[in-house]
Structure formats: C-alpha cells, structure tokens
Scaffold this active site. Structure first.
Site, PDB file in Angstrom:
ATOM      1  N   ILE A  65       0.815  -1.220   0.000  1.00 36.42           N
ATOM      2  CA  ILE A  65       0.000   0.000   0.000  1.00 36.42           C
ATOM      3  C   ILE A  65       0.854   1.278   0.000  1.00 36.42           C
ATOM      4  O   ILE A  65       0.323   2.373   0.113  1.00 36.42           O
ATOM      5  CB  ILE A  65      -0.959   0.039   1.213  1.00 36.42           C
ATOM      6  CG1 ILE A  65      -0.170  -0.114   2.516  1.00 36.42           C
ATOM      7  CG2 ILE A  65      -2.026  -1.015   1.089  1.00 36.42           C
ATOM      8  CD1 ILE A  65      -1.028   0.048   3.747  1.00 36.42           C
ATOM      9  N   LYS A 111      14.727  -1.437   7.960  1.00 33.51           N
ATOM     10  CA  LYS A 111      13.661  -2.378   7.619  1.00 33.51           C
ATOM     11  C   LYS A 111      14.220  -3.766   7.918  1.00 33.51           C
ATOM     12  O   LYS A 111      14.736  -4.458   7.016  1.00 33.51           O
ATOM     13  CB  LYS A 111      13.244  -2.258   6.153  1.00 33.51           C
ATOM     14  CG  LYS A 111      12.023  -3.115   5.803  1.00 33.51           C
ATOM     15  CD  LYS A 111      11.597  -2.939   4.353  1.00 33.51           C
ATOM     16  CE  LYS A 111      10.433  -3.850   4.004  1.00 33.51           C
ATOM     17  NZ  LYS A 111       9.163  -3.417   4.624  1.00 33.51           N
ATOM     18  N   ASP A 124      12.871  -2.716  -1.401  1.00 35.46           N
ATOM     19  CA  ASP A 124      12.572  -1.766  -0.323  1.00 35.46           C
ATOM     20  C   ASP A 124      13.842  -1.306   0.374  1.00 35.46           C
ATOM     21  O   ASP A 124      14.008  -0.119   0.691  1.00 35.46           O
ATOM     22  CB  ASP A 124      11.630  -2.409   0.695  1.00 35.46           C
ATOM     23  CG  ASP A 124      10.244  -2.634   0.138  1.00 35.46           C
ATOM     24  OD1 ASP A 124       9.950  -2.147  -0.965  1.00 35.46           O
ATOM     25  OD2 ASP A 124       9.435  -3.307   0.818  1.00 35.46           O
ATOM     26  N   GLU A 135      -1.539   7.444  -1.841  1.00 33.98           N
ATOM     27  CA  GLU A 135      -2.426   7.301  -2.991  1.00 33.98           C
ATOM     28  C   GLU A 135      -2.301   5.937  -3.657  1.00 33.98           C
ATOM     29  O   GLU A 135      -1.198   5.470  -3.970  1.00 33.98           O
ATOM     30  CB  GLU A 135      -2.108   8.385  -4.019  1.00 33.98           C
ATOM     31  CG  GLU A 135      -2.982   8.335  -5.257  1.00 33.98           C
ATOM     32  CD  GLU A 135      -2.584   9.369  -6.285  1.00 33.98           C
ATOM     33  OE1 GLU A 135      -3.387   9.634  -7.194  1.00 33.98           O
ATOM     34  OE2 GLU A 135      -1.465   9.919  -6.162  1.00 33.98           O
ATOM     35  N   GLY A 172       7.931  -1.632   9.435  1.00 43.82           N
ATOM     36  CA  GLY A 172       7.480  -3.003   9.599  1.00 43.82           C
ATOM     37  C   GLY A 172       7.371  -3.710   8.262  1.00 43.82           C
ATOM     38  O   GLY A 172       7.852  -3.233   7.228  1.00 43.82           O
ATOM     39  N   VAL A 173       6.694  -4.852   8.272  1.00 44.44           N
ATOM     40  CA  VAL A 173       6.552  -5.636   7.049  1.00 44.44           C
ATOM     41  C   VAL A 173       5.089  -6.048   6.899  1.00 44.44           C
ATOM     42  O   VAL A 173       4.435  -6.418   7.873  1.00 44.44           O
ATOM     43  CB  VAL A 173       7.483  -6.869   7.073  1.00 44.44           C
ATOM     44  CG1 VAL A 173       7.136  -7.798   8.219  1.00 44.44           C
ATOM     45  CG2 VAL A 173       7.450  -7.612   5.750  1.00 44.44           C
ATOM     46  N   GLY A 174       4.555  -5.930   5.687  1.00 46.82           N
ATOM     47  CA  GLY A 174       3.169  -6.314   5.459  1.00 46.82           C
ATOM     48  C   GLY A 174       2.199  -5.453   6.256  1.00 46.82           C
ATOM     49  O   GLY A 174       2.459  -4.290   6.552  1.00 46.82           O
ATOM     50  N   SER A 195      10.626  -9.336   2.555  1.00 47.77           N
ATOM     51  CA  SER A 195      10.342 -10.506   1.730  1.00 47.77           C
ATOM     52  C   SER A 195      10.277 -10.091   0.265  1.00 47.77           C
ATOM     53  O   SER A 195      10.089  -8.915  -0.053  1.00 47.77           O
ATOM     54  CB  SER A 195       9.019 -11.147   2.150  1.00 47.77           C
ATOM     55  OG  SER A 195       9.067 -11.594   3.484  1.00 47.77           O
TER      56      SER A 195
END
Length: 232
Positions: free
Chosen positions: A13, A37, A55, A183, A123-125, A41
């Site tokens: 997102i 980070k 990332d 966005e 974070g992750v996810g 994954s």
C-alpha cells in the site's frame, strides 16, 4: 535517541514509499535519521540488478547511503526471496526467526545510536501479518512500544482497513502518532476523501502523500516532536 515505527494497514500500500519520503523530509530539516527495515520478503539477491528496486535499496537511497553489502545488512538483516509473509518465506529457505531475535536486534540499534538521531523502523506487510511462526507485526510493535505511524492506501476498502488497524492499536495500548494515506493508483476516490473519512474517527492527524509526491513537512515536524525519547 528518538524512534518511530511505520506500520501498514495492509500490504503493498506504499509503506516503503512513505518511509522513504519521511526520511528525506527529516534530512531536509537537518535531522540525523537512521531508517531500518529489519524484515523484508520478495527480495532479489544482492548481486541481482533488480535489487536496486527493493525496499531496502529505496530506504538506503533515501538516507543518502551507498548500496553495499554492509549497508544492506545493517538496514535489513533478514531478507527472503519469496514474496510471502516472513515466516512462510523463511520456511521456504529452511530458515527461521524468533521474535526475541528480531526485538533484540531492534533494541540494540535503538540503544546504540547518537542521542540526536531519529530511528525510523519500517514493519513488514500489514499490522497483523505474521513475522515469525508464532508472532505477528503487532507483537513486534508491542515489544518495542514505539509511537506508530499507520500507513493506508486510498483503494476501495481502505477506510475500513485503516480504522480496524487503528482500533487494534488502541485496544493493545499502542500510541498512534499519525495516519498517512498513500495514494493508490486507480482508486475510485481521492486520497483526501479517504483521509477526511478516517479523520472523523481517529484522534490523530491524518495526512496524504501522492504516489509521486513528497512527505508533508507537517508530518516530519510531528515525528520530531512526537517520536519516543528513549533517554527520557
């Protein structure tokens, strides 16, 4: 040492985009920033040209740091190839990770930096995505007890997802510092419309970042003022 945690209401997102934009904005305001980070994954091998789109590479670039094996390891020590939650991605590689290891690594970075540095941990996810075989992102965040920036998209359903994540943080006694709407391309409404709807239900600032836009200066100032002072 001051620190903040960037969590997501979901995955894919724009969390890394927001974290990188925030990092650049803080640096523009002459703040010392260390952005981490720890878990990632779907990461190509370091020698793969595609790694520059990862990332970790994006966050190192936002910090003005070179892309080397040493800087990559210092930013993201747990990197997995499969685009899955870290527990599943690690299992595919015959690896494992405990919450204790993850939290201990983060705490060492939080305690070992210069007092004027702001630590930003991404974070992750999503907030409730598994990070180990037994723990979720929420467990990780609770163990660190850092103020949280919650990132959501502007896609259909984003309002519910963001409010659910915000309520989860509240119920678990975690401090929500701000909500950022990044966005979503092709969304049926504008980020501002989504932000206005969310703002009616949360007692913190809600700001927008366009997909190709910069971090609002107000968010950077909020992080400077509201990040947790670990030496206090």
């Amino acid at each position: 040492m001051r620190a903040v945690f960037v969590a997501g209401a979901g995955t894919e997102i724009g969390k890394t985009y927001v974290t990188a934009s925030l990092t650049r904005a803080l640096r523009a305001q002459d703040c010392a920033v260390s952005t981490l980070k720890p878990l990632a994954s779907g990461v190509p091998p370091f020698g793969d040209p595609a790694f520059r789109e990862s990332d970790t590479a994006i966050l190192l670039d936002a910090q003005g740091m070179p892309l080397t094996a040493e800087t990559v390891e210092a930013c993201s020590p747990w990197r997995f190839a499969a685009p899955l939650s870290p527990d599943l991605a690690a299992a595919r590689e015959g690896r494992s990770l405990s919450l204790f290891e993850l939290v201990s690594w983060c705490e060492a970075r939080l305690q070992g930096g210069a007092p004027e540095t702001i630590i930003v941990i991404e974070g992750v996810g999503g907030l409730m995505s598994p990070v180990t075989s037994e723990a979720t992102g929420l467990d990780w965040l609770k163990a660190l007890a850092l103020p949280t920036i919650l990132v959501s998209g502007s896609y259909l359903g984003a309002i519910s997802h963001a409010l659910t994540a915000a309520e989860t943080l509240r119920c678990h006694g975690q401090r929500l510092l701000a909500v950022v709407i990044c966005e979503s391309l092709g969304a049926p409404t504008s980020p501002e419309t989504v932000a206005d709807a969310i703002a009616r239900h949360v007692p913190v600032p809600v700001v927008c970042i366009a997909r190709d836009g910069e971090c609002p200066e107000a968010l950077a100032r909020l992080v400077q003022a509201g990040s947790l002072n670990l030496t206090a």
